[in-house]
Design a protein around this motif. Structure first.
Motif, PDB file in Angstrom:
ATOM      1  N   ARG A 113      51.715 -41.185 -46.777  1.00 27.05           N
ATOM      2  CA  ARG A 113      51.136 -40.471 -47.906  1.00 27.05           C
ATOM      3  C   ARG A 113      49.935 -41.257 -48.389  1.00 27.05           C
ATOM      4  O   ARG A 113      50.003 -42.470 -48.487  1.00 27.05           O
ATOM      5  N   PRO A 114      48.838 -40.555 -48.685  1.00 26.02           N
ATOM      6  CA  PRO A 114      47.686 -41.291 -49.201  1.00 26.02           C
ATOM      7  C   PRO A 114      48.083 -41.990 -50.489  1.00 26.02           C
ATOM      8  O   PRO A 114      48.583 -41.344 -51.410  1.00 26.02           O
ATOM      9  N   PRO A 115      47.934 -43.326 -50.564  1.00 25.09           N
ATOM     10  CA  PRO A 115      48.364 -44.027 -51.779  1.00 25.09           C
ATOM     11  C   PRO A 115      47.497 -43.614 -52.967  1.00 25.09           C
ATOM     12  O   PRO A 115      46.316 -43.326 -52.802  1.00 25.09           O
ATOM     13  N   ARG A 116      48.125 -43.539 -54.140  1.00 32.10           N
ATOM     14  CA  ARG A 116      47.350 -43.259 -55.351  1.00 32.10           C
ATOM     15  C   ARG A 116      46.830 -44.596 -55.849  1.00 32.10           C
ATOM     16  O   ARG A 116      47.535 -45.338 -56.513  1.00 32.10           O
ATOM     17  N   VAL A 117      45.596 -44.900 -55.496  1.00 36.23           N
ATOM     18  CA  VAL A 117      45.077 -46.249 -55.701  1.00 36.23           C
ATOM     19  C   VAL A 117      45.078 -46.635 -57.180  1.00 36.23           C
ATOM     20  O   VAL A 117      45.584 -47.694 -57.554  1.00 36.23           O
ATOM     21  N   LEU A 118      44.538 -45.747 -58.022  1.00 35.30           N
ATOM     22  CA  LEU A 118      44.415 -46.111 -59.439  1.00 35.30           C
ATOM     23  C   LEU A 118      45.776 -46.318 -60.076  1.00 35.30           C
ATOM     24  O   LEU A 118      46.003 -47.281 -60.802  1.00 35.30           O
ATOM     25  N   GLN A 119      46.707 -45.373 -59.778  1.00 37.73           N
ATOM     26  CA  GLN A 119      48.034 -45.503 -60.379  1.00 37.73           C
ATOM     27  C   GLN A 119      48.736 -46.761 -59.889  1.00 37.73           C
ATOM     28  O   GLN A 119      49.397 -47.453 -60.650  1.00 37.73           O
ATOM     29  N   ILE A 172      46.183 -59.718 -57.566  1.00 35.58           N
ATOM     30  CA  ILE A 172      45.660 -59.233 -56.289  1.00 35.58           C
ATOM     31  C   ILE A 172      46.802 -58.897 -55.334  1.00 35.58           C
ATOM     32  O   ILE A 172      46.797 -57.869 -54.679  1.00 35.58           O
ATOM     33  N   PHE A 173      47.815 -59.765 -55.295  1.00 28.15           N
ATOM     34  CA  PHE A 173      48.895 -59.593 -54.318  1.00 28.15           C
ATOM     35  C   PHE A 173      49.752 -58.356 -54.605  1.00 28.15           C
ATOM     36  O   PHE A 173      50.028 -57.553 -53.718  1.00 28.15           O
ATOM     37  N   PHE A 174      50.190 -58.189 -55.848  1.00 29.67           N
ATOM     38  CA  PHE A 174      51.106 -57.090 -56.139  1.00 29.67           C
ATOM     39  C   PHE A 174      50.501 -55.712 -55.865  1.00 29.67           C
ATOM     40  O   PHE A 174      51.165 -54.875 -55.247  1.00 29.67           O
ATOM     41  N   PRO A 175      49.246 -55.434 -56.279  1.00 29.80           N
ATOM     42  CA  PRO A 175      48.686 -54.131 -55.928  1.00 29.80           C
ATOM     43  C   PRO A 175      48.614 -53.916 -54.419  1.00 29.80           C
ATOM     44  O   PRO A 175      48.937 -52.838 -53.928  1.00 29.80           O
ATOM     45  N   LEU A 176      48.224 -54.966 -53.665  1.00 31.14           N
ATOM     46  CA  LEU A 176      48.116 -54.809 -52.215  1.00 31.14           C
ATOM     47  C   LEU A 176      49.479 -54.475 -51.610  1.00 31.14           C
ATOM     48  O   LEU A 176      49.605 -53.578 -50.777  1.00 31.14           O
ATOM     49  N   PHE A 177      50.495 -55.212 -52.051  1.00 29.93           N
ATOM     50  CA  PHE A 177      51.839 -55.009 -51.511  1.00 29.93           C
ATOM     51  C   PHE A 177      52.347 -53.619 -51.879  1.00 29.93           C
ATOM     52  O   PHE A 177      52.942 -52.922 -51.064  1.00 29.93           O
ATOM     53  N   TYR A 194      47.346 -49.678 -61.652  1.00 27.95           N
ATOM     54  CA  TYR A 194      47.837 -49.725 -63.021  1.00 27.95           C
ATOM     55  C   TYR A 194      49.281 -50.233 -63.059  1.00 27.95           C
ATOM     56  O   TYR A 194      49.582 -51.209 -63.736  1.00 27.95           O
ATOM     57  N   THR A 195      50.167 -49.590 -62.284  1.00 21.93           N
ATOM     58  CA  THR A 195      51.578 -49.968 -62.392  1.00 21.93           C
ATOM     59  C   THR A 195      51.816 -51.372 -61.861  1.00 21.93           C
ATOM     60  O   THR A 195      52.606 -52.108 -62.438  1.00 21.93           O
ATOM     61  N   SER A 196      51.109 -51.761 -60.772  1.00 20.66           N
ATOM     62  CA  SER A 196      51.430 -53.085 -60.246  1.00 20.66           C
ATOM     63  C   SER A 196      50.835 -54.176 -61.120  1.00 20.66           C
ATOM     64  O   SER A 196      51.367 -55.281 -61.163  1.00 20.66           O
TER      65      SER A 196
END
Lengths: 278, 481
Positions: free
Chosen positions: B293-299, B150-155, B302-304
């Protein structure tokens, strides 16, 4: 590397080989036996690393702030039957001052003698980005301008006439939106054409400086050319010598410019830049 | 070699005429070239770019910027966002944590135990493998994976959106006041991901003096390896102090406090260094704020999750397994009737207790020098071994029906942990030597043993001092109250 390739052409020319996305295979860090070396230059935070990742399939961390890339990152890709080695340079605003990241970028373009230099520019800040393009064009004419972030320009209601820009700069200009993988097939085609010599270019030269400057630069460039016949950018060397650039003067004095011939060029530059790699 | 000789004369000629021409052209040559470049760029850009629509339209980017970088609102917004991120992380992680724990510990663990018994595997093998290694890795997965996921994607979303450079912008002035380079705010932001990366990133700082300050103090930015420890200890020990509704908020607040303390220590040590070992004036620079920039949520998800969460978890498990072996060996190697682990832990205990920790934690920090990620797994394994493997293992059916956090708390309390231990562990996790990768990176970047030693020992000494003072004040208050 075996990732599914999701490059989609922006226009409907699916039948055209240029748009055949299947011609790209990302090679990651596997970059042996490259045919051409491609350098990726540009201002900070214009999306160089995004372009780099999209082409190589690597996951060099990208971030929305300037100065993410402090060193060169290298990766490989194959387009058609041709293998390319891609070098991501640190972002710089100019090549005229002497900060360490600018030196890494400049030395690579100058001494590394890449076959193609792709300058990634921010469409929303074209004027400032062109300063760098013009300076790169002074060093090498084998340039492709990657007009990135066109999606953002659209959001700001800006339109960039890339054909006009290409005519003024004298080199290919490809509009892209690397974050969304748009325009990459066209960019690959342009890189391939410049690398193989298919594209005929006539790069813009900085004008407007007084005739006496022009005379001095041209005279000195002729002398540099005579002493280092293999050098492709004698004019730039002359410009820098007149500016009292001690690094360039040193390279001339030690004959390093002369050693940079043929296939050894890249290796020599790599050694000279050894300390710059992680 | 006549060719070389001719070349040499030509080179001398080039350099001489360049020198002569420079005199003729005068000093403003550089400016004239730069002006020519700018003029051409302006002309070409003007011809290529056209702008549509109303120029005075509402500019969202500028409005957001005015708000998040304003003097009055910049810091409160930063605090609120940090609080929000940790609150979502801590409260959101509870449910998946319990779910994973109920499977790995509630179901798989008894099955493994029964399987080992029916196969007549000797007790010492099943004890060390199942009670030692399996249980602690199961805890690591159930308590570390959900918060990280949860933390890494949010950050990363905050970074992708462009908020982190605004934080850097807000802090830039404070860095200058501390006698450091404003760009250190950017390298500190990198350090919040990984200190080794933050140390490499200091290459963007030109001045060697300011670069050294940035390198030495980067360790005070909590890294990926330490966030999970903070979140875990905060939710297990501090969150449980208050009612369930407030638990998430209190845990989040305490993690934010530790992170802010890290930023504070960065300023403090930078200030100290720039007045003692590394005296000098801060240099100026300009910080460019990138567009939102609008964040690419899905990417980003995935990466985080794949690149960061799984990477950290994998590192924790990979380093924890050999550490488990080391721990098992030192726990079973007996010298004069005592195991080696007991000897070391008892030897370290007085020092540990003096600074409000214990011998187990100190030994864990020695074992965990290669990677901060394994501090918690090592502490767990050592505690299980020291409190008696069999006790936890045999009574497992009862303990592990509870949720994972309570199981963890009861285990650690059995190991002699108090609230002070938890607080000082959080502080010591912030303030101690960098991991070995970072130390090696510092050596490579500075090329100096001296500065590497300063960067390694300074935080360690500071960490011991801070935890010592807190432990003594704590004991004093306990006596007085």
């Amino acid at each position: 590397m075996s990732d599914e390739i999701r490059l989609s052409p922006t226009s409907g020319c699916d039948g055209c080989p240029v748009h055949n996305a299947g011609r790209l295979s990302r090679l990651g860090v596997n970059m042996e036996n490259w045919d051409y070396v491609v350098a990726l230059a540009g201002n900070p935070n214009t999306g160089k690393s995004t372009v780099f990742n999209a082409l190589t399939g690597l996951k060099q961390h990208t971030g929305n702030w300037p100065g993410k890339t402090v060193t060169r990152a290298e990766g490989g890709f194959e387009y058609g039957d041709t293998r390319f080695k891609l070098v991501d340079l640190p972002g710089t605003y100019s090549l005229l001052s002497a900060s360490p990241d600018e030196e890494i970028a400049r030395d690579f373009i100058l001494f590394g003698n890449p076959d193609v230099t792709v300058v990634v520019v921010d469409s929303t800040r074209l004027e400032r980005n062109l300063n760098l393009v013009l300076q790169v064009l002074e060093i090498t004419s084998r340039v492709v301008v990657c007009l990135n972030l066109v999606d953002e320009a659209r959001r700001h209601h800006l339109t960039v006439d890339e054909r006009r820009l290409a005519r003024d700069l004298g080199v290919p200009v490809v509009p892209t939106s690397a974050r969304y993988r748009q325009g990459l097939p066209e960019l690959l085609a342009a890189i391939n054409d410049v690398a193989s010599g298919k594209t005929v270019y006539k790069p813009h030269r900085i004008g407007g400086a007084s005739p006496e400057v022009e005379r001095a630069v041209n005279g000195l460039a002729r002398k540099v050319e005579a002493a280092f016949p293999n050098l492709t950018n004698a004019r730039w060397v002359a410009l820098r010598l007149l500016d009292g650039d001690s690094t360039i003067a040193q390279a001339v004095r030690q004959g390093e410019l002369g050693e940079l011939e043929g296939g050894t060029q890249y290796a020599a530059a790599g050694a000279a830049l050894g300390e710059a790699t992680i | 070699m006549s060719a070389t000789a001719i070349n040499q004369t030509a080179i001398e000629d080039i350099l001489r005429s360049a020198e002569a021409l420079r005199w003729d052209l005068g000093r403003d040559y550089h400016d004239r070239i730069v002006e020519a470049v700018y003029a051409d760029a302006a002309r070409i850009a003007d011809r290529a770019v056209s702008r549509q629509g109303d120029k005075s339209r509402f500019d969202l980017d500028a409005t957001i910027d005015r708000l998040v970088t304003s003097r009055a609102w910049g810091f409160p917004i930063m605090l609120l966002l940090l609080m929000l991120v940790f609150w979502i992380t801590i409260t959101g992680a509870n449910i998946p944590s319990d779910w994973i724990a109920s499977i790995l510990i509630g179901r798989v663990y008894p099955a493994l135990k029964q399987g080992a018994e029916s196969l007549l595997i000797p007790g010492w093998i099943s004890g060390s493998l199942i009670d030692g290694m399996y249980l602690s890795t199961a805890w690591v997965v159930s308590v570390m994976l959900p918060p990280m996921a949860i933390f890494f994607p949010l950050f990363t979303l905050l970074e992708d959106f462009g908020y982190l450079p605004r934080v850097a912008f807000n802090l830039d002035n404070a860095f200058k006041k501390a006698g450091a380079h404003g760009r250190q705010s950017l390298t500190m932001m990198m350090g919040f991901g990984c200190n080794a990366a933050g140390v490499v990133a200091t290459r963007i700082i030109d001045s060697p003096r300011e670069r050294l300050i940035a390198i030495i103090t980067n360790n005070f930015a909590l890294c990926n390896g330490r966030w999970p420890t903070q979140i875990l200890i905060a939710s297990v020990f501090l969150g449980t102090l208050v009612s369930a509704q407030l638990a998430g908020l209190i845990s989040a607040a305490s993690v934010v406090m530790v992170a802010l303390l890290g930023i504070g220590l960065t300023f403090f040590t930078s200030w100290g260094l720039s007045r003692t070992l590394l005296k000098g004036q801060p240099s100026t620079f300009s910080l460019e704020l990138p567009p939102y920039r609008p964040p690419r949520v899905l990417q980003t998800l995935y990466t985080s999750i794949i690149d960061r969460t799984m990477y950290i978890l994998w590192r924790a498990l990979v380093f924890a397994a050999p550490a488990g072996l080391v721990i098992w060996i030192i726990a079973n190697l007996h010298i004069a009737g005592q195991s080696l682990a007991e000897l070391v832990v008892h030897f370290l205990d007085p020092v540990g207790l003096l600074i409000g920790l214990n011998g187990v934690i100190l030994l864990a920090y020695v074992v965990a020098i290669p990677a901060n990620e394994i501090v918690i797994p090592t502490i767990l394994m050592l505690t299980v071994l020291m409190t008696g493997v069999t006790g936890v293992g045999q009574g497992a059916g009862v303990i592990f029906q509870l949720d994972s956090q309570q199981a963890l708390q009861s285990l650690l309390t059995a190991g002699g942990w108090t609230l002070l231990t938890a607080i000082n562990l959080m502080l010591f996790s912030l303030i101690h030597n960098p991991c070995s990768t970072t130390i090696y990176t510092i050596y490579k970047e500075t090329g100096s043993l001296k500065w590497t030693a300063v960067a390694t020992l300074m935080p360690l000494i500071l960490g011991f001092s801070v935890t010592f003072v807190i432990a003594q004040v704590w004991h004093l208050l306990a006596v007085v109250l």
